[in-house]
Motif scaffolding. Structure first.
Motif, PDB file in Angstrom:
ATOM      1  N   PRO A   1      -5.411  -9.679 -12.737  1.00  0.00           N
ATOM      2  CA  PRO A   1      -5.511  -8.054 -13.013  1.00  0.00           C
ATOM      3  C   PRO A   1      -5.015  -8.099 -11.484  1.00  0.00           C
ATOM      4  CG  PRO A   1      -7.689  -9.831 -14.257  1.00  0.00           C
ATOM      5  CD  PRO A   1      -6.564 -10.748 -13.210  1.00  0.00           C
ATOM      6  N   LEU A   2      -5.224  -9.138 -10.755  1.00  0.00           N
ATOM      7  CA  LEU A   2      -4.390  -8.869  -9.157  1.00  0.00           C
ATOM      8  C   LEU A   2      -3.229  -8.483  -9.162  1.00  0.00           C
ATOM      9  CD1 LEU A   2      -7.242 -10.233  -6.772  1.00  0.00           C
ATOM     10  CD2 LEU A   2      -6.724  -7.624  -6.245  1.00  0.00           C
ATOM     11  N   ALA A   3      -2.745  -9.556  -9.807  1.00  0.00           N
ATOM     12  CA  ALA A   3      -0.878  -9.887  -9.080  1.00  0.00           C
ATOM     13  C   ALA A   3      -0.645  -8.300 -10.476  1.00  0.00           C
ATOM     14  CB  ALA A   3      -0.790 -11.266 -10.126  1.00  0.00           C
ATOM     15  N   SER A   4      -0.767  -8.200 -11.864  1.00  0.00           N
ATOM     16  CA  SER A   4      -0.223  -6.716 -12.685  1.00  0.00           C
ATOM     17  C   SER A   4      -0.806  -5.529 -11.485  1.00  0.00           C
ATOM     18  CB  SER A   4      -1.458  -6.982 -13.573  1.00  0.00           C
ATOM     19  OG  SER A   4      -2.175  -6.587 -13.927  1.00  0.00           O
ATOM     20  N   TYR A   5      -1.579  -5.389 -10.877  1.00  0.00           N
ATOM     21  CA  TYR A   5      -2.021  -4.273  -9.844  1.00  0.00           C
ATOM     22  C   TYR A   5      -0.998  -3.765  -8.559  1.00  0.00           C
ATOM     23  CZ  TYR A   5      -4.016  -1.457  -6.422  1.00  0.00           C
ATOM     24  OH  TYR A   5      -4.025  -1.408  -5.226  1.00  0.00           O
ATOM     25  N   TYR A   6      -0.514  -5.512  -8.198  1.00  0.00           N
ATOM     26  CA  TYR A   6       0.185  -5.212  -6.884  1.00  0.00           C
ATOM     27  C   TYR A   6       1.922  -5.103  -8.167  1.00  0.00           C
ATOM     28  CZ  TYR A   6      -3.446  -6.471  -4.222  1.00  0.00           C
ATOM     29  OH  TYR A   6      -5.111  -6.376  -3.144  1.00  0.00           O
TER      30      TYR A   6
ATOM     31  N   LEU B   1      -1.212   7.706   5.228  1.00  0.00           N
ATOM     32  CA  LEU B   1      -2.425   8.612   4.790  1.00  0.00           C
ATOM     33  C   LEU B   1      -3.288   7.672   3.729  1.00  0.00           C
ATOM     34  CD1 LEU B   1      -1.046  11.751   3.833  1.00  0.00           C
ATOM     35  CD2 LEU B   1      -2.210  11.533   5.660  1.00  0.00           C
ATOM     36  N   ARG B   2      -2.964   6.063   3.012  1.00  0.00           N
ATOM     37  CA  ARG B   2      -3.451   5.530   2.504  1.00  0.00           C
ATOM     38  C   ARG B   2      -4.075   3.832   3.730  1.00  0.00           C
ATOM     39  NH1 ARG B   2       1.039   4.915  -1.570  1.00  0.00           N
ATOM     40  NH2 ARG B   2      -0.472   6.578  -3.421  1.00  0.00           N
TER      41      ARG B   2
ATOM     42  N   TYR C   1      -9.570   1.804  -4.559  1.00  0.00           N
ATOM     43  CA  TYR C   1      -9.455   2.727  -3.646  1.00  0.00           C
ATOM     44  C   TYR C   1      -9.330   2.976  -2.342  1.00  0.00           C
ATOM     45  CZ  TYR C   1     -10.908   4.522  -8.551  1.00  0.00           C
ATOM     46  OH  TYR C   1     -11.426   5.363  -9.668  1.00  0.00           O
ATOM     47  N   SER C   2      -9.122   0.937  -1.910  1.00  0.00           N
ATOM     48  CA  SER C   2      -8.593   1.584  -0.279  1.00  0.00           C
ATOM     49  C   SER C   2      -7.187   1.956  -0.751  1.00  0.00           C
ATOM     50  CB  SER C   2      -9.020  -0.265  -0.002  1.00  0.00           C
ATOM     51  OG  SER C   2     -10.255  -0.234   0.297  1.00  0.00           O
ATOM     52  N   GLN C   3      -6.917   1.416  -1.226  1.00  0.00           N
ATOM     53  CA  GLN C   3      -5.191   1.831  -1.055  1.00  0.00           C
ATOM     54  C   GLN C   3      -5.335   3.384  -2.148  1.00  0.00           C
ATOM     55  OE1 GLN C   3      -2.626  -1.225  -3.100  1.00  0.00           O
ATOM     56  NE2 GLN C   3      -2.912  -2.212  -1.066  1.00  0.00           N
ATOM     57  N   GLU C   4      -6.047   4.318  -1.715  1.00  0.00           N
ATOM     58  CA  GLU C   4      -6.056   5.563  -2.189  1.00  0.00           C
ATOM     59  C   GLU C   4      -6.189   6.743  -1.129  1.00  0.00           C
ATOM     60  OE1 GLU C   4      -7.655   7.311  -5.437  1.00  0.00           O
ATOM     61  OE2 GLU C   4      -6.813   6.488  -7.358  1.00  0.00           O
TER      62      GLU C   4
ATOM     63  N   ILE D   1       0.881  -0.795  -0.129  1.00  0.00           N
ATOM     64  CA  ILE D   1       0.188  -0.195  -0.226  1.00  0.00           C
ATOM     65  C   ILE D   1       0.826   0.995  -0.026  1.00  0.00           C
ATOM     66  CG2 ILE D   1      -0.049   0.002   2.449  1.00  0.00           C
ATOM     67  CD1 ILE D   1      -3.035   1.345   2.156  1.00  0.00           C
ATOM     68  N   GLY D   2       1.701   1.322   1.253  1.00  0.00           N
ATOM     69  CA  GLY D   2       3.090   2.255   0.816  1.00  0.00           C
ATOM     70  C   GLY D   2       3.859   2.051  -0.246  1.00  0.00           C
ATOM     71  N   ASP D   3       4.152   1.285  -0.854  1.00  0.00           N
ATOM     72  CA  ASP D   3       4.692   1.287  -2.121  1.00  0.00           C
ATOM     73  C   ASP D   3       5.305   3.222  -3.414  1.00  0.00           C
ATOM     74  OD1 ASP D   3       5.794  -1.036  -0.714  1.00  0.00           O
ATOM     75  OD2 ASP D   3       5.797  -2.578  -2.377  1.00  0.00           O
ATOM     76  N   GLU D   4       4.237   3.065  -3.538  1.00  0.00           N
ATOM     77  CA  GLU D   4       4.227   3.822  -4.622  1.00  0.00           C
ATOM     78  C   GLU D   4       4.100   5.644  -4.263  1.00  0.00           C
ATOM     79  OE1 GLU D   4       2.245   2.643  -8.366  1.00  0.00           O
ATOM     80  OE2 GLU D   4       1.854   0.928  -7.519  1.00  0.00           O
TER      81      GLU D   4
END
Length: 529
Positions: free
Chosen positions: A409-414, A92-93, A136-139, A25-28
């Motif tokens: 899709p989840l793997a590519s997201y992470y 914050l996220r 949106y849970s990671q924004e 969650i905090g990597d980007e």
């Protein structure tokens, strides 16, 4: 699910959902809109944030001066949260991740009240895997909170109907007032409850009258910000178009799934270099579409099955082939009043945003899935109804397919970068800029992202139009141009073309290059001799 303790299964689903919402969650870096959130929390105090949001409609004075879309609740809450955990990307996220995770539990209790344990567990599982909820849970934005508020409101609505207790109606009113002061789009959710109150007059008139009173009190609380609702001439609508078939198709795709390609694959997609795709690329591109087809099929089964079961006096279907009686026969029990609640919860906000966007060009809202995130829980329940209408062996097969189609899709997201690398850009500029240089950015929202990581500087300026660019570069021999989100800010590349007429482009770092900055281009121009 039959032989399992539902609370144990729910706990496992909840733990899965928490993991998916906090992993990396905090990597980007913060992306453009998130930097506005972070800037407000970092640069202003609690009461300043409330004042800026409530009176000015802008929590970042000096940026977004033509916008008046900010409301106070989320930003005030996030400020208090930051006083405990700090104001980093991670901290914050995490507030959004908290509400996204709690929503997994809430949708269980909502679906349990509407139907039963089995539908509740399946709805919770679908929600836990949902791309839209995870993203949106990671924004550090308000959308995860809005979904949580909407779910809370529906839960208190159901309990109020079942018990008649004033406590639940009071909590319904409070949650809706909070929602109204969190985001303007929440008004579409409240409108669904108003429509439900009108329908409810036939079923339980006493409660319907109480709900109308509750909605009236919400309306009174909304009066201080009501003028701003009718004064929105900018904001998201400035970058959206009226609904078309392609816009609707893209919305439905992002509502169910999305593609998060690597920078290289993204460039190949934009350039139509399909021969460069490897087998994994093709699987990644196909998986979201298979997931959309699966979810749409199950949603249609649940929705049309409910409509068929409610079809008293040809309410939905006047004449239908006999085969429809078998295809649309709802094999999973749900009371009519709750079936109507589900349908209205999903369709009223959706159709309201579409119609508003069609007939009022200055308030185009339909397009981004986040603007309808509060109807996704209803969607998940409808999908679960469709799935459970099948024989159990087929239901298990569809659950397995849901998992399989979600994996890539989840793997590519992470694993792939999804947000602009503004911190890297800031460090690059600090290492390369000279005192006499000037930095141009393609719009106000880009300058706030750059300023957040670089720091405010007399050398950086937003380039809003060519006349402004000409004034800024007058007398300058060296100009840096930083571009991001060009399709919205400068789709015709006017700023770049203007500079290329007067300067020589001697350096460029493109987003898809190996050492480039994701979603950001950096160009350097020198005065022509």
């Amino acid at each position: 699910m039959k032989n399992k303790n539902p609370l144990i299964v729910l706990l496992l689903i909840f733990l899965l959902g928490i993991f998916l919402r906090v992993y990396t969650i905090g990597d980007e870096n913060f992306w453009l809109d998130e930097t506005a959130t972070a800037t407000a929390v970092r640069d202003y105090g609690f009461f300043e944030i409330l004042k800026n949001a409530f009176i000015r409609g802008n929590v970042t004075p000096g940026y977004y001066e033509t916008y008046s879309t900010d409301l106070p609740f989320y930003y005030g809450l996030l400020y208090l949260w930051s006083q405990l955990l700090g104001a980093s990307e991670l901290s914050l996220r995490l507030l959004s991740a908290l509400f996204g995770s709690l929503s997994i539990l809430l949708i269980y209790f909502v679906a349990k009240e509407l139907i039963d344990n089995k539908a509740a567990l399946l709805s919770s599982f679908i929600f836990s895997l949902s791309i839209i909820s995870i993203e949106y849970s990671q924004e550090a934005r308000l959308y995860s909170l809005l979904a949580f508020i909407a779910l809370s409101s529906v839960y208190f609505l159901i309990k109020s109907v079942k018990t008649g207790k004033l406590f639940y109606l009071s909590m319904l009113t409070i949650m809706n007032v909070i929602g109204l002061y969190t985001g303007f789009i929440y008004i579409f959710f409240v409108f669904f409850q108003f429509v439900y109150a009108l329908v409810a007059f036939r079923l339980y008139p006493k409660f319907a009258k109480k709900l109308i009173v509750s909605l009236f009190l919400m309306g009174l609380s909304y009066l201080p910000i009501l003028p701003r609702v009718f004064a929105q001439e900018s904001g998201a609508g400035a970058y959206l178009i009226k609904p078309t078939l392609s816009v609707i198709a893209k919305f439905w795709l992002t509502f169910n799934a999305w593609i998060y390609p690597s920078a290289e694959l993204r460039e190949n997609i934009y350039s139509s270099n399909f021969l460069q795709f490897n087998a994994f690329d093709w699987l990644l591109l196909i998986s979201p579409f298979l997931l959309v087809i699966l979810m749409t099929l199950l949603f249609a089964m649940g929705t049309f099955g409910i409509m068929n079961s409610l079809n008293n006096k040809a309410l939905f279907f006047r004449k239908k082939p006999k085969v429809f009686d078998k295809l649309l026969k709802l094999k999973y029990p749900i009371e009519g009043k709750w079936a109507m609640l589900l349908l209205l919860w999903f369709f009223v906000p959706l159709l309201s945003e579409i119609l508003l966007s069609v007939f009022y060009p200055n308030a185009v809202l339909f397009g981004p899935a986040k603007f309808l995130i509060f109807i996704f829980p209803a969607y998940a329940v409808l999908v679960s109804i469709g799935m459970l209408s099948l024989k159990w062996r087929y239901t298990k097969t569809f659950i397995l397919l849901l998992i399989v189609f979600s994996l890539l899709p989840l793997a590519s997201y992470y694993t792939n970068t999804n947000k602009g690398e503004w911190e890297k850009v800031a460090l690059f500029m600090k290492a390369n800029i000279k005192d006499e240089d000037i930095i141009l950015l393609d719009r106000a929202s880009t300058i706030i992202a750059f300023d957040y990581y670089y720091g405010p500087s007399d050398q950086s300026h937003p380039a809003s139009n060519n006349a402004e660019v000409a004034r800024l570069v007058d007398g300058k021999d060296s100009v840096w141009l930083i571009l991001s989100f060009e399709k919205y800010a400068d789709p015709d590349e006017n700023t770049r073309a203007f500079l290329e007429e007067r300067y020589s482009l001697d350096y460029k770092k493109l987003s898809y290059e190996k050492d480039g900055f994701f979603d950001i281009k950096v160009l350097h121009f020198s005065k022509k001799s």
